[in-house]
Design a protein around this motif. Structure first.
Motif: not given
Length: 523
Positions: A117-120, A409-411, A441-447, A450-451
């Motif tokens: 999780d991004a917040f965590g 599938r999105r994974a 949706g705004i995270r840009g940290n690659g691997d 989020w999907f």
């Protein structure tokens, strides 16, 4: 089934079989979909989050006023200018296998949650040491003050910060937990599970509700009044409407907008919007493979999006149920801004978009768009998007599937022609969208994103700056800059905000937010 046929069916149900109140022992509920994944940390599917709040509890709860209060935690002490937090668990907490909930279970659960999780993750990044200093005390020794700690550990969006036994929480975060031993008011009945048809929960008599506070959203005492909760999977909307009208079920989570007026006309059925935060429609790009690994192609497609058209396809003229001019944050949120959203409303120039795509380097690559046909509020998004993309000259392959299959599938990170995907549609729901802390949706940290796995260094820099902003005015200014950068990087296409109504009969005590089953009792 057409509207007039549904109306006839509802009338026939009233004549042939009058509504009968359900016994207080069983609540029958039609969820948004089947629970294909039961690990509420592994997936961001909201149906799994809803399942999670039956089976598990959280350290903090969130009130309807978006404040965070101790839940499993008895209280906390903050020292060293905000760099040391000691959380003390309530006495009497037990897991469904009878074992006590201990601080080491919490430590392992928080670490697994933070890995997904991004917040965590933001909390753990600010933490020097996370340890169990006794059976009931969890200690966070921080690198810097992190006043949002309760919000991170009590967030109501996905993923859920659930507390599970240490032996399960030590499961690799990239592997699903399939054994449900929870800490919440209900037990998961794996022996009665019928995939695609039925999920059953029974009251856990060993659960100890908070002794104080008011029941609000996920905060306060959680008291189970039903012995058994049955989730019945009914994909067909007309069948679900008839079942609710006939008293065969008590609660239908997401009645389709075209049937809501008919349901309101039936005595005893109540419709209301439980979650005032709503959900932001999202067309997510896969940033790993062509054509959407190219940011210029993603930017060109902003010209294909008319949010009014998307939301009208979902809810028609019921303007109380949707909004356009929607960007990154929920329209009601203090951090919301309309910067850049005017370009997402109004007549589209598909010929101009087609030219922009060619200039950006689109060469006819196949676009695999995943379409969850069993989600009445999501399926129309895929239909409108596919038509718009085709008008722009994209080679769209609209792949119909149920939501459970889409979640799996999105994974996949495989290329679209090898079982992967190019785009999918969904909603970014609830309080996740109030600020950058939990906005998936705004995270840009690659691997670790989020999907779709975008890399957007500037978005990451701005998000980090938000956490250390000195006041709300500075935070809001950063959010406006985040939204401007968002329309440069375009991690996804925002399609508007939708406020989903729910329908139930013969019940009282329904909490606001997403479907929760404590406090609910026969009216």
């Amino acid at each position: 089934m057409r509207r007039r046929e549904v109306l006839a069916a509802l009338a026939a149900a009233a004549v042939a079989r009058p509504a009968v109140a359900q016994p207080a022992k069983v609540l029958r509920f039609i969820p948004e979909s089947d629970v294909a994944v039961i690990d509420p940390i592994w997936t961001t599917a909201t149906v799994t989050r809803n399942h999670g709040y039956l089976v598990f509890d959280t350290l903090y709860g969130q009130t309807a006023g978006y404040e965070f209060q101790p839940q499993m935690v008895e209280g906390h002490a903050v020292e060293a200018d905000g760099r040391l937090w000691r959380l003390t668990l309530r006495e009497g907490l037990r897991f469904h296998d009878g074992a006590p909930v201990l601080a080491r279970d919490v430590v392992a659960s928080v670490r697994r949650f933070a890995a997904r999780d991004a917040f965590g993750r933001a909390l753990i990044d600010a933490t020097d040491e996370l340890a169990a200093t006794s059976d009931r005390v969890v200690q966070f020794r921080l690198k810097r003050p992190f006043p949002l700690l309760p919000a991170a550990l009590g967030k109501t969006g996905t993923s859920m910060p659930c507390i599970m036994p240490e032996r399960l929480a030590k499961t690799d975060p990239n592997t699903q937990v399939t054994e449900m031993v929870g800490s919440g008011p209900f037990r998961f009945k794996a022996d009665e599970r019928v995939p695609g048809a039925l999920t059953v929960y029974e009251r856990f008599d060993g659960y100890v509700p908070r002794p104080d506070g008011a029941a609000s959203f996920t905060a306060g005492p959680k008291r189970a009044h039903f012995e058994r909760i049955e989730w019945r999977i009914v994909p067909d909307a007309s069948t679900a409407a008839s079942a609710l009208a006939a008293g065969e079920v008590d609660w239908w989570q997401n009645p389709t907008p075209d049937l809501q007026a008919l349901l309101r006309s039936r005595s005893g059925i109540r419709l209301e919007v439980l979650d005032p935060a709503g959900g932001i429609g999202c067309l997510r790009f896969n940033h790993l493979h062509p054509p959407f690994d190219n940011p210029a192609i993603r930017r060109a497609l902003l010209g294909a999006i008319d949010q009014t058209e998307f939301m009208s396809a979902v809810a028609g003229d019921e303007r109380a149920l949707w909004k356009d001019h929607v960007g990154v944050f929920s329209p009601e949120a203090p951090m919301a801004t309309r910067a850049g959203t005017d370009g997402l409303v109004g007549p589209r120039d598909y010929a101009a978009v087609r030219r922009s795509l060619a200039e950006a380097g689109y060469r006819g690559e196949r676009v695999v768009m995943l379409d969850p046909t069993d989600y009445p509020a999501t399926h129309p998004l895929a239909l409108v998007a596919a038509e718009a993309f085709q008008k722009c000259g994209l080679a769209v392959d609209l792949v119909a599937m149920d939501w459970g299959t889409l979640v799996q599938r999105r994974a996949s990170r495989q290329p679209p022609d090898k079982g992967g995907w190019s785009t999918f549609v969904t909603y970014l729901n609830g309080t996740n969208n109030f600020d950058p802390a939990g906005q998936l949706g705004i995270r840009g940290n690659g691997d670790q994103a989020w999907f779709g796995w975008p890399r957007a260094p500037r978005l990451e820099e701005l998000r980090a700056a938000w956490f250390t902003a000195p006041d709300s005015a500075a935070q809001k200014a950063i959010c406006a800059e985040i939204q401007r950068q968002f329309f440069i990087d375009v991690p996804y296409l925002p399609l508007g905000a939708y406020y989903e109504a729910t329908a139930y009969r013969g019940l009282t005590g329904v909490r606001n937010g997403f479907p929760q089953f404590y406090d609910v009792r026969p009216a």
